[in-house]
Design a protein around this motif. Structure first.
Motif, PDB file in Angstrom:
ATOM      1  N   SER A  85       0.839  -1.195   0.000  1.00  0.00           N
ATOM      2  CA  SER A  85       0.000   0.000   0.000  1.00  0.00           C
ATOM      3  C   SER A  85       0.874   1.245   0.000  1.00  0.00           C
ATOM      4  O   SER A  85       2.021   1.224   0.418  1.00  0.00           O
ATOM      5  N   SER A  86       0.293   2.299  -0.481  1.00  0.00           N
ATOM      6  CA  SER A  86       0.962   3.589  -0.547  1.00  0.00           C
ATOM      7  C   SER A  86       0.063   4.612   0.121  1.00  0.00           C
ATOM      8  O   SER A  86      -1.152   4.572  -0.038  1.00  0.00           O
ATOM      9  N   ASP A  87       0.668   5.517   0.863  1.00  0.00           N
ATOM     10  CA  ASP A  87      -0.126   6.541   1.549  1.00  0.00           C
ATOM     11  C   ASP A  87      -0.860   7.447   0.567  1.00  0.00           C
ATOM     12  O   ASP A  87      -1.926   7.950   0.868  1.00  0.00           O
ATOM     13  N   SER A  88      -0.290   7.626  -0.606  1.00  0.00           N
ATOM     14  CA  SER A  88      -0.871   8.562  -1.563  1.00  0.00           C
ATOM     15  C   SER A  88      -1.912   7.922  -2.482  1.00  0.00           C
ATOM     16  O   SER A  88      -2.556   8.621  -3.248  1.00  0.00           O
ATOM     17  N   GLU A  89      -2.061   6.592  -2.407  1.00  0.00           N
ATOM     18  CA  GLU A  89      -2.995   5.909  -3.300  1.00  0.00           C
ATOM     19  C   GLU A  89      -4.138   5.275  -2.521  1.00  0.00           C
ATOM     20  O   GLU A  89      -4.029   5.001  -1.336  1.00  0.00           O
ATOM     21  N   SER A  90      -5.186   5.017  -3.233  1.00  0.00           N
ATOM     22  CA  SER A  90      -6.352   4.350  -2.666  1.00  0.00           C
ATOM     23  C   SER A  90      -6.006   2.896  -2.328  1.00  0.00           C
ATOM     24  O   SER A  90      -5.193   2.280  -3.018  1.00  0.00           O
ATOM     25  N   PRO A  91      -6.624   2.326  -1.297  1.00  0.00           N
ATOM     26  CA  PRO A  91      -6.403   0.908  -0.989  1.00  0.00           C
ATOM     27  C   PRO A  91      -6.804  -0.015  -2.140  1.00  0.00           C
ATOM     28  O   PRO A  91      -6.314  -1.132  -2.251  1.00  0.00           O
ATOM     29  N   HIS A  92      -7.673   0.475  -3.036  1.00  0.00           N
ATOM     30  CA  HIS A  92      -8.096  -0.328  -4.180  1.00  0.00           C
ATOM     31  C   HIS A  92      -6.951  -0.573  -5.163  1.00  0.00           C
ATOM     32  O   HIS A  92      -7.033  -1.467  -6.000  1.00  0.00           O
ATOM     33  N   TYR A 104       5.937  -2.683 -10.028  1.00  0.00           N
ATOM     34  CA  TYR A 104       5.601  -1.840  -8.878  1.00  0.00           C
ATOM     35  C   TYR A 104       6.762  -1.798  -7.886  1.00  0.00           C
ATOM     36  O   TYR A 104       7.112  -0.734  -7.375  1.00  0.00           O
ATOM     37  N   LEU A 105       7.377  -2.955  -7.621  1.00  0.00           N
ATOM     38  CA  LEU A 105       8.480  -2.991  -6.665  1.00  0.00           C
ATOM     39  C   LEU A 105       9.699  -2.217  -7.177  1.00  0.00           C
ATOM     40  O   LEU A 105      10.446  -1.637  -6.389  1.00  0.00           O
ATOM     41  N   ARG A 106       9.899  -2.199  -8.487  1.00  0.00           N
ATOM     42  CA  ARG A 106      11.013  -1.446  -9.086  1.00  0.00           C
ATOM     43  C   ARG A 106      10.754   0.054  -9.096  1.00  0.00           C
ATOM     44  O   ARG A 106      11.665   0.854  -8.906  1.00  0.00           O
ATOM     45  N   GLU A 107       9.517   0.433  -9.359  1.00  0.00           N
ATOM     46  CA  GLU A 107       9.179   1.838  -9.589  1.00  0.00           C
ATOM     47  C   GLU A 107       8.210   2.365  -8.538  1.00  0.00           C
ATOM     48  O   GLU A 107       7.350   3.186  -8.842  1.00  0.00           O
ATOM     49  N   ARG A 108       8.352   1.920  -7.331  1.00  0.00           N
ATOM     50  CA  ARG A 108       7.390   2.196  -6.276  1.00  0.00           C
ATOM     51  C   ARG A 108       7.068   3.683  -6.101  1.00  0.00           C
ATOM     52  O   ARG A 108       5.914   4.058  -5.947  1.00  0.00           O
ATOM     53  N   SER A 109       8.056   4.533  -6.119  1.00  0.00           N
ATOM     54  CA  SER A 109       7.816   5.949  -5.820  1.00  0.00           C
ATOM     55  C   SER A 109       7.137   6.690  -6.965  1.00  0.00           C
ATOM     56  O   SER A 109       6.511   7.722  -6.746  1.00  0.00           O
ATOM     57  N   TYR A 110       7.243   6.197  -8.184  1.00  0.00           N
ATOM     58  CA  TYR A 110       6.620   6.878  -9.318  1.00  0.00           C
ATOM     59  C   TYR A 110       5.805   5.918 -10.173  1.00  0.00           C
ATOM     60  O   TYR A 110       5.631   6.126 -11.362  1.00  0.00           O
TER      61      TYR A 110
END
Length: 137
Positions: A85-92, A104-110
């Motif tokens: 999960s990311s604080d800036s994204e929806s749980p969906h 996602y694991l490679r580019e997690r921040s963007y």
């Protein structure tokens, strides 16, 4: 073997570039909830670290074993959701993160939703295990 030789070292072995396959086989061969208890105690709290290390196969094995042995289903789904999960994204968005897990694991921040990209095989296997959990999980 699990109780005597490997106790306390499952995470270290899981982190090894070849040892993680041994741990996957060990998890897949767990037959009792007591064995799963030990595996969960050592690896469950480290699910985020395992994903960050690229040991997605270990995480997929844990999820499948939790389903097969009907134990730690809620805990494993919560740990996976917290790890992805990311604080800036929806749980969906967690499902999308799992579908495209490696990216996602490679580019997690963007990370953005990829268009016309191959889905993660292990991510799809993880979702398959989770969708077979009881509804409450």
């Amino acid at each position: 073997m699990l109780v005597g030789t490997l106790r306390g070292s499952l995470f270290a072995i899981s982190s090894h570039y070849c040892g993680n396959y041994v741990v996957q086989a060990l998890i897949s061969s767990a037959k009792t909830s007591d064995q799963m208890n030990q595996i969960w105690e050592e690896l469950g709290p480290k699910m985020k670290e395992l994903l960050e290390l690229g040991k997605t196969g270990v995480v997929a094995s844990i999820l499948a074993a939790c389903h097969r042995l009907e134990t730690y289903c809620l805990e494993s789904s919560q740990a996976l959701a917290a790890a992805l999960s990311s604080d800036s994204e929806s749980p969906h968005s967690i499902v999308a993160h799992i579908f495209f897990l490696e990216r996602y694991l490679r580019e997690r921040s963007y990370w953005t939703w990829p268009l016309a990209e191959k889905m993660s095989v292990l991510g799809c296997l993880m979702l398959q295990s989770i969708f077979q959990y009881p509804h409450v999980c």
